[in-house]
Design a protein around this motif. Structure first.
Motif, PDB file in Angstrom:
ATOM      1  N   GLY A  15       2.070   0.581 -10.263  1.00  0.00           N
ATOM      2  CA  GLY A  15       2.648  -0.411  -9.819  1.00  0.00           C
ATOM      3  C   GLY A  15       3.051  -0.359  -8.396  1.00  0.00           C
ATOM      4  N   LEU A  16       4.190   0.056  -8.374  1.00  0.00           N
ATOM      5  CA  LEU A  16       5.101   0.720  -7.794  1.00  0.00           C
ATOM      6  C   LEU A  16       4.411   1.848  -6.420  1.00  0.00           C
ATOM      7  CD1 LEU A  16       8.608   0.578  -7.390  1.00  0.00           C
ATOM      8  CD2 LEU A  16       8.922   2.884  -8.237  1.00  0.00           C
ATOM      9  N   ASP A  17       3.630   2.411  -6.911  1.00  0.00           N
ATOM     10  CA  ASP A  17       2.540   3.029  -6.077  1.00  0.00           C
ATOM     11  C   ASP A  17       1.664   1.951  -5.254  1.00  0.00           C
ATOM     12  OD1 ASP A  17       3.217   6.022  -6.518  1.00  0.00           O
ATOM     13  OD2 ASP A  17       2.121   6.465  -7.907  1.00  0.00           O
ATOM     14  N   PHE A  18       1.676   0.550  -5.722  1.00  0.00           N
ATOM     15  CA  PHE A  18       0.116   0.154  -5.588  1.00  0.00           C
ATOM     16  C   PHE A  18       1.241  -0.767  -4.021  1.00  0.00           C
ATOM     17  CE2 PHE A  18      -0.213  -4.530  -4.697  1.00  0.00           C
ATOM     18  CZ  PHE A  18      -1.703  -4.717  -4.263  1.00  0.00           C
ATOM     19  N   PHE A  19       2.863  -0.634  -3.911  1.00  0.00           N
ATOM     20  CA  PHE A  19       2.929  -1.955  -3.302  1.00  0.00           C
ATOM     21  C   PHE A  19       3.794  -0.131  -2.303  1.00  0.00           C
ATOM     22  CE2 PHE A  19       3.719  -4.547  -6.246  1.00  0.00           C
ATOM     23  CZ  PHE A  19       3.856  -5.890  -5.759  1.00  0.00           C
ATOM     24  N   TYR A  20       3.886   0.687  -2.213  1.00  0.00           N
ATOM     25  CA  TYR A  20       4.264   1.505  -1.190  1.00  0.00           C
ATOM     26  C   TYR A  20       3.364   2.023  -0.626  1.00  0.00           C
ATOM     27  CZ  TYR A  20       5.373   6.522   0.398  1.00  0.00           C
ATOM     28  OH  TYR A  20       6.084   8.344   0.738  1.00  0.00           O
ATOM     29  N   GLU A  21       2.195   1.997  -1.230  1.00  0.00           N
ATOM     30  CA  GLU A  21       1.337   2.295  -0.166  1.00  0.00           C
ATOM     31  C   GLU A  21       1.039   1.601   0.957  1.00  0.00           C
ATOM     32  OE1 GLU A  21      -1.130   4.747  -0.047  1.00  0.00           O
ATOM     33  OE2 GLU A  21       0.364   5.164  -1.916  1.00  0.00           O
ATOM     34  N   LYS A  22       1.530   0.119   0.738  1.00  0.00           N
ATOM     35  CA  LYS A  22       1.423  -1.275   1.295  1.00  0.00           C
ATOM     36  C   LYS A  22       3.029  -1.383   2.849  1.00  0.00           C
ATOM     37  CE  LYS A  22      -0.943  -4.202  -1.090  1.00  0.00           C
ATOM     38  NZ  LYS A  22      -2.451  -3.678  -0.957  1.00  0.00           N
ATOM     39  N   VAL A  23       3.291  -0.190   2.790  1.00  0.00           N
ATOM     40  CA  VAL A  23       4.393   0.506   3.268  1.00  0.00           C
ATOM     41  C   VAL A  23       4.247   1.593   4.301  1.00  0.00           C
ATOM     42  CG1 VAL A  23       6.787   0.871   4.099  1.00  0.00           C
ATOM     43  CG2 VAL A  23       6.518   0.143   1.812  1.00  0.00           C
ATOM     44  N   LYS A  24       3.354   0.966   5.582  1.00  0.00           N
ATOM     45  CA  LYS A  24       2.662   1.737   6.671  1.00  0.00           C
ATOM     46  C   LYS A  24       4.086   2.809   7.515  1.00  0.00           C
ATOM     47  CE  LYS A  24      -1.411   0.488   5.298  1.00  0.00           C
ATOM     48  NZ  LYS A  24      -1.379   0.958   4.038  1.00  0.00           N
ATOM     49  N   SER A  25       4.758   2.022   8.412  1.00  0.00           N
ATOM     50  CA  SER A  25       5.458   1.971   9.391  1.00  0.00           C
ATOM     51  C   SER A  25       6.141   3.468   8.490  1.00  0.00           C
ATOM     52  CB  SER A  25       6.679   1.537   9.528  1.00  0.00           C
ATOM     53  OG  SER A  25       5.959   0.402  10.002  1.00  0.00           O
TER      54      SER A  25
END
Ligand SMILES: [Fe+2]
Ligand SMILES: [Fe+2]
Length: 324
Positions: A120-130
């Motif tokens: 779950g944490l990885d899923f949201f981490y992947e959304k952070v692109k900057s």
């Protein structure tokens, strides 16, 4: 029926004695009206943590003070009632033989499963692109210095998420709730990135504020400074080490951390000044409130009354029929 775990205790057992192996995770020495000292002790097993009375503290002071929080104890205790609430009184304490005890079995743990929480944490981490925001998260969440603490610490002393992996579960809940609102309301990608980053960091400093389980309670730093200041302070320090960190992102993320309690009287020094910060605050409140109601109802599941006792942080009792 007999009491196998602390959560089994209910009003049907009033005046009965039981034996249990528990951790003694906190002890507060108090004085009664006649000056005799007694102790409020927090005991726990994997099912529950609860505060109990130990009137014979004074006579056994030396022995009690020799116990460390990691030491399991065998207790003999009696179930009583005080002002309509169950009150447990410890009659006897002895050190447990640690060869027969697995400490992990005595600590309440999130039932979400650590692997699915990491995913779950990885899923949201992947959304952070900057890259600058990614670096901030890499250093504060995923680094060797912090990840173990972040993924095992509790999120509260009492009330909500006060169990092993509690901070990680709470953070994930807030991420999910907030992300649903942000995508429903079509926030920009940049806003969503900031929301994810401020959410991951909002309670981060609970790894400093609270002692690691099986101890419970605040550290000295936590008592003196609190997780809101400590979180913003550490985040600012890390941001200052990252080259070219965008100024708006910095202000917005810091405001989100500082304002997540939503109101000045709840300990936030500033109010939420962006949509992201307001979403974080409301998602945080939802996660905490709902967890506190559900765990409170589960704790009183085995009692026959139709309503629970009053849950102080919500100001009401809850209707138990039809839970299952
Ligand atoms: Fe908080
Ligand atoms: Fe929180």
């Amino acid at each position: 029926m007999s009491i196998k775990q602390l959560k089994d205790i209910n009003k049907n057992y009033i005046s009965q004695t039981f034996e249990a192996t528990v951790l003694m995770s906190d002890i507060k020495v108090k004085a009664s009206k006649n000056g005799k000292r007694y102790a409020d002790v927090i005991i726990q097993d994997s099912s529950k943590a609860m505060e109990v009375k130990y009137w014979d503290y004074e006579e056994n002071e030396e022995f009690i003070n020799s116990l460390s929080p990691e030491n399991a104890i065998n207790i003999k205790a009696v179930v009583g009632e005080y002002q309509g609430q169950i009150q447990i009184t410890i009659k006897q304490i002895e050190k447990a033989n640690m060869d027969n005890v697995n400490i992990g079995d005595l600590i309440p743990t999130s039932n979400w499963g650590i692997d699915s929480m990491k995913n779950g944490l990885d899923f949201f981490y992947e959304k952070v692109k900057s890259s600058h925001m990614k670096k901030l998260i890499d250093r504060m969440i995923f680094s060797n210095d912090y990840f173990k603490k972040f993924s095992t610490h509790p999120a509260a002393r009492q009330v909500h998420h006060n169990f092993y992996h509690g901070l990680l579960q709470h953070t994930l809940e807030v991420l999910k709730f907030g992300y649903t609102v942000a995508t429903t309301k079509k926030l920009s990608e940049r806003q969503i990135e900031r929301l994810i980053v401020m959410t991951m960091l909002h309670d981060w400093a609970k790894i400093i504020e609270y002692k690691a389980l099986p101890s419970v309670g605040f550290t000295e730093e936590g008592t003196m400074l609190g997780h809101i200041f400590l979180g913003a302070h550490t985040t600012l320090n890390v941001i200052n080490e990252i080259e070219d960190f965008d100024q708006d992102d910095k202000l917005i993320i810091l405001n989100g951390i500082l304002s997540h309690h939503g109101h000045l009287e709840f300990g936030s020094p500033v109010l939420p000044k962006t949509v992201e910060a307001q979403i974080l605050h409301q998602a945080d409140k939802m996660s905490g409130d709902i967890e506190s109601i559900m765990s409170f109802m589960a704790d009183q599941e085995n009692e026959e009354d139709t309503f629970t006792t009053k849950l102080w942080n919500m100001g009401t009792d809850y209707y138990k029929k039809g839970i299952n």
